[in-house]
Design a protein around this motif. Structure first.
Motif, PDB file in Angstrom:
ATOM      1  N   PRO A  31       0.836  -1.200   0.000  1.00  0.00           N
ATOM      2  CA  PRO A  31       0.000   0.000   0.000  1.00  0.00           C
ATOM      3  C   PRO A  31       0.877   1.258   0.000  1.00  0.00           C
ATOM      4  N   PRO A  32       0.373   2.370  -0.561  1.00  0.00           N
ATOM      5  CA  PRO A  32       1.148   3.616  -0.552  1.00  0.00           C
ATOM      6  C   PRO A  32       1.353   4.115   0.881  1.00  0.00           C
ATOM      7  N   VAL A  33       2.476   4.747   1.125  1.00  0.00           N
ATOM      8  CA  VAL A  33       2.773   5.320   2.446  1.00  0.00           C
ATOM      9  C   VAL A  33       3.236   6.760   2.270  1.00  0.00           C
TER      10      VAL A  33
END
Length: 67
Positions: A31-33
């Motif tokens: 997932p994007p962070v």
């Protein structure tokens, strides 16, 4: 060792530098962070100015040397 034609040989892979062909896969499954390092406007101006200094130095040296 047999490899698929589309998978590059990753000779320099180790724990800190995974195989190159795994990078796109990792980007797709994680997932994007948020960014771990944040900079304010003043810091970005300083960062943006650094390359300009580096580009100008060799140009001045070439002009001075007459090459």
């Amino acid at each position: 060792m047999l490899l698929r034609a589309g998978v590059p040989r990753s000779h320099g892979a180790d724990a800190t530098h995974p195989a190159i062909h795994l990078s796109p896969v990792t980007l797709l499954i994680r997932p994007p962070v948020s960014a771990a390092v944040l900079a304010d406007a003043e810091e970005w101006r300083a960062i943006d100015g650094e390359p300009a200094e580096v580009r100008e130095r060799p140009a001045r040296e070439i002009l001075r040397s007459g090459r």
